[in-house]
Design a protein around this motif. Sequence first.
Motif, short mmCIF file in Angstrom:
data_model
loop_
_atom_site.label_atom_id
_atom_site.label_comp_id
_atom_site.label_asym_id
_atom_site.label_seq_id
_atom_site.Cartn_x
_atom_site.Cartn_y
_atom_site.Cartn_z
N UNK B 137 32.43 43.06 18.18
CA UNK B 137 32.36 42.57 17.03
C UNK B 137 32.89 41.74 16.21
N UNK B 138 33.73 41.82 15.97
CA UNK B 138 35.33 41.81 15.13
C UNK B 138 35.64 39.54 15.56
N UNK B 410 41.42 35.49 12.34
CA UNK B 410 41.48 34.53 12.12
C UNK B 410 43.16 33.39 11.88
N UNK B 411 43.70 34.42 11.50
CA UNK B 411 44.66 34.00 11.18
C UNK B 411 46.01 33.91 12.24
N UNK B 416 45.48 36.49 20.49
CA UNK B 416 46.48 37.05 19.67
C UNK B 416 45.25 38.22 19.76
N UNK B 417 44.39 37.49 18.62
CA UNK B 417 43.51 38.72 17.67
C UNK B 417 42.54 39.72 18.54
N UNK B 418 42.36 39.21 19.42
CA UNK B 418 41.90 40.25 20.80
C UNK B 418 42.81 41.04 21.30
N UNK B 419 44.23 40.32 21.95
CA UNK B 419 44.44 41.64 22.14
C UNK B 419 44.97 42.96 21.58
#
Lengths: 582, 582
Positions: B137-138, B410-411, B416-419
């Motif tokens: 979801x995020x 986002x950043x 990288x976010x999902x990992x």
Amino acid sequence: MPSLRQYFPILEWGRTYDRSALSNDLIAAVIVTIMLIPQSLAYALLAGLPPEAGIYASIAPIILYAIFGTSRALAVGPVAVVSLLTASAVGQVAEQGTAGYAVAALTLAFLSGGFLVLMGVLRLGFLANFLSHPVIAGFITASGILIATSQLKHILGVSAHGHTLPEMLGSIFAHLGEVNWITLLIGVTATAFLFWVRKNLKPSLRKLGVPPLLADILTKAGPVAAVVATTVAVWALGLADRGVKIVGEVPQSLPPLTLPGFAPDLLSALLIPAILISIIGFVESVSVAQTLAAKKRQRIDPDQELIGLGAANLGAAFTGGYPVTGGFARSVVNFDAGAETPAAGAFTAIGLAIAAVALTPLVHFLPNATLAATIIVAVLSLVDLSILKKTWGYSRADFTAVAATILLTLGLGVEIGVASGVAISVLLHLYKTSRPHVAEVGLVPDTQHFRNIHRHKVETDPTLVTLRVDESLYFVNARFLEDLIQKRVTIGCAVQNVILMFSAVNEVDYSALESLEAINQRLKDMGVGLHLSEVKGPVMDRLKRSHFLEELNGQVFLSQYDAWRTLTAPQAVEKAAAQPAP
Amino acid sequence: MPSLRQYFPILEWGRTYDRSALSNDLIAAVIVTIMLIPQSLAYALLAGLPPEAGIYASIAPIILYAIFGTSRALAVGPVAVVSLLTASAVGQVAEQGTAGYAVAALTLAFLSGGFLVLMGVLRLGFLANFLSHPVIAGFITASGILIATSQLKHILGVSAHGHTLPEMLGSIFAHLGEVNWITLLIGVTATAFLFWVRKNLKPSLRKLGVPPLLADILTKAGPVAAVVATTVAVWALGLADRGVKIVGEVPQSLPPLTLPGFAPDLLSALLIPAILISIIGFVESVSVAQTLAAKKRQRIDPDQELIGLGAANLGAAFTGGYPVTGGFARSVVNFDAGAETPAAGAFTAIGLAIAAVALTPLVHFLPNATLAATIIVAVLSLVDLSILKKTWGYSRADFTAVAATILLTLGLGVEIGVASGVAISVLLHLYKTSRPHVAEVGLVPDTQHFRNIHRHKVETDPTLVTLRVDESLYFVNARFLEDLIQKRVTIGCAVQNVILMFSAVNEVDYSALESLEAINQRLKDMGVGLHLSEVKGPVMDRLKRSHFLEELNGQVFLSQYDAWRTLTAPQAVEKAAAQPAP
């Protein structure tokens, strides 16, 4: 002031220190000192450092641990595995034998000490638990093999290098032509002698009527005898001129005041190895300390141990040492020799300080081959391949973790080996819990018990499916439950109600909550009721914080028997179907 | 031949295909085709590819999925999140607009297809479960924000770049001086119009007495209207000469036969992104397929879905497309429009093929700003920050996972976010289970029940400690139990027996076994008995494969009440202490 005593355990045992404890501690210190002198030189060699670094690393750290540590028998100093890890980490940033190498080793000790103290203050001792026993056992065994192999070059008198088994063996093989036969003779003799001492000396002496304590001291002095004999031989026969590598000049001094390097590049290059060394050292140390403490019904505090070991490493960083931890062999010897308090460690430190000042000139002609023999005999006791057999018999998942750790450590080096071991054991755990045991249960006749319909003769109702979930529900198995219920309900067209029996569900995380909501919605779309039974208090508390219970197309029953009684009676079944929650 | 049917679900539904199904499927196909034409062009733009790639990616994949997939309503093709991931992955190996870029996109589809088929054949569908719902979801929410932001440059008519929110905003800000006001006018108008269509058109048409089906088709045709109106405006007013960027030449052809690149460098650079795209695409697709299947009491087979999606991606790789998956919006539209079988998808493919041959010249003057408006309106429906509030109320751990995933995506970008999201949710799970709930229990008077001594009025015995462990025992919490028992026993000097109540222990791994052995040994050294009660069958089977039960300094009791009765009677206590197991 209980909090002050918590951080300074010395205030606890110091108050009651008496004459009997003093004499026990002194005897233990003498025995441990005799054992530590050759061992410290040898481990320094293993770490790629000058021999005195091993002695220095045993002095300040022991005293600092005595102040901050909670174990009464733990002996802190250089140990084999940490020395190997140091060689591997420092070898990546500096050339062995250079000043930069020694500074990098100090920096590693500094980072490791800082990390340990930080973990202790934040009470993060539990992080060490991510290393499973099979991974640790596999790693220690593989490290023992690596360490023994790394010493072969000293026994053969050739120069070789490498941090993995294939590299080391390949490099030794490539240099086989350069074997120094005198070195080889010294190395093989010393190794054979030390093995014989370890295996046979004590029983032989006892047979000759030597009293036990003396037999014990003589056995512990075996390495010292090998050191003296080979040193004298090299000096008397002038073997150093014939290519036998010797320890050489060792400064005759107390531990010097040193500074680790603070260059950002160096710090960032050594940070990950320092964390690894800290955690592995901590795990080894705590295991030993706990085992010894339990024998006297004492306790150690793992978080305070972090602070004790951290202080010891910071001490090593500022006094010419390198990363240290509580060693198994030295601690057991200390304990067996009767050490009662950390003061035994302080006396050992004094003994080693005297050695550093007075005895260092005597080891000038000590051949490296003898030190290598000391290391080989010490580390081969770490090699225990029986863990493979034990885990194979008990659990294939644990076996896989051990085997992978051993192979990867030998093949790709210590750091990749242990990191992969941790990753593999976590993945195997997730895999196991991703397919939890779910039993379809029915009522055991004439009781209120519900058992697996495939194992027991039980009553069932074609309109009612009860599933007992034997695992906490969380993201890894949330979808599994969705699929399972979907499958079960689509094959049984008469099903009107599904009960999930939650007696072994210790947690429902947000993913599982969403899965339960999805299951509820799908069953509702099919006209099937969803009910829960035997939900534990904490799980129920959490479910109440969501809208799930309001939307539930059915009820929550305190006991499975209540659920069965309510839902099998025809009018009740109708009632449940006719009264979906708003 | 059930196994053949398992791999070719078309053999299942194809046998019973009739006229009514045909007409329903045809109607659905018309509606979906109208919706897909602008959407396909827009997603190709998002992926950084020429517009025809979006159309091509919707033709062969749909047909292949119809043959191999198990969902009857899933519509496969380019979707927003996968397009964004494609742009991010391919942008790292090739420059946008070059031939290498298109080949890299084909290669990505090829690797993704191969990986999905491999996972399906190995039945590894469960791997997708490692993505927790909050992380998904995020991730979807953050992706929606990133995608919308990435389209701002087309609305403003400036050139900007970047794969993270700060990069994109910084780049747009730096180019603000170059805004093309005509483009901005077109973009803002189109966006406002599409929002209005989505929110208000259908109710307004219904109020005007338009029949529901027609109102629905007109609403779905909203983007087509925007496309037509802005294209005509650009063409008639010659706006392309005034700096409005347009789609330009689109080849008028059926999907071409293309070859992905097989250079080892390219393959290895794209492997990890391909795995990531596969898993995210699979999770999105299976969620949609499961939701739709449940509405008709049908089932999908996740492992066969992997093969269906894998075939679709391989098809995309060889026909000029890029990675595809089952999309949420298109599938719901397909389902709502009455699609009964995958044949609806095949008819959609035919519709798109006709469009590719006949309609492509008409989009020459279509402004990119209109496509960007289409994307922005579509993806903003993905943005749902309420997940933050929901998880905050339910569980801090889940909230942490969501918040970290959103911020890191986002950043630092999508990969990288999902990992990190996956790593964080695994670590939080391990942390939670590393400190399991352990209750000290006593007997509820006049019953055989045992409850927490801190919550209930229960009978206890100072010589007996019973601990109920509410978690499976494995490496992460093995040492915790050791510490806990050590602590409990050292504070109660009268303790003679410890009972571990195992009713909620679903597993004991090798680390926990060794901890139990250590606990047993330590308690033995202290003269305290260790007993187990209510051990589950599978756990008992496993313990029997070790020596633990032989070495146990106590007994295993079937029920906790048996244990209590035996160990509280004074003579029994003596008996247990006097008869340690051999």
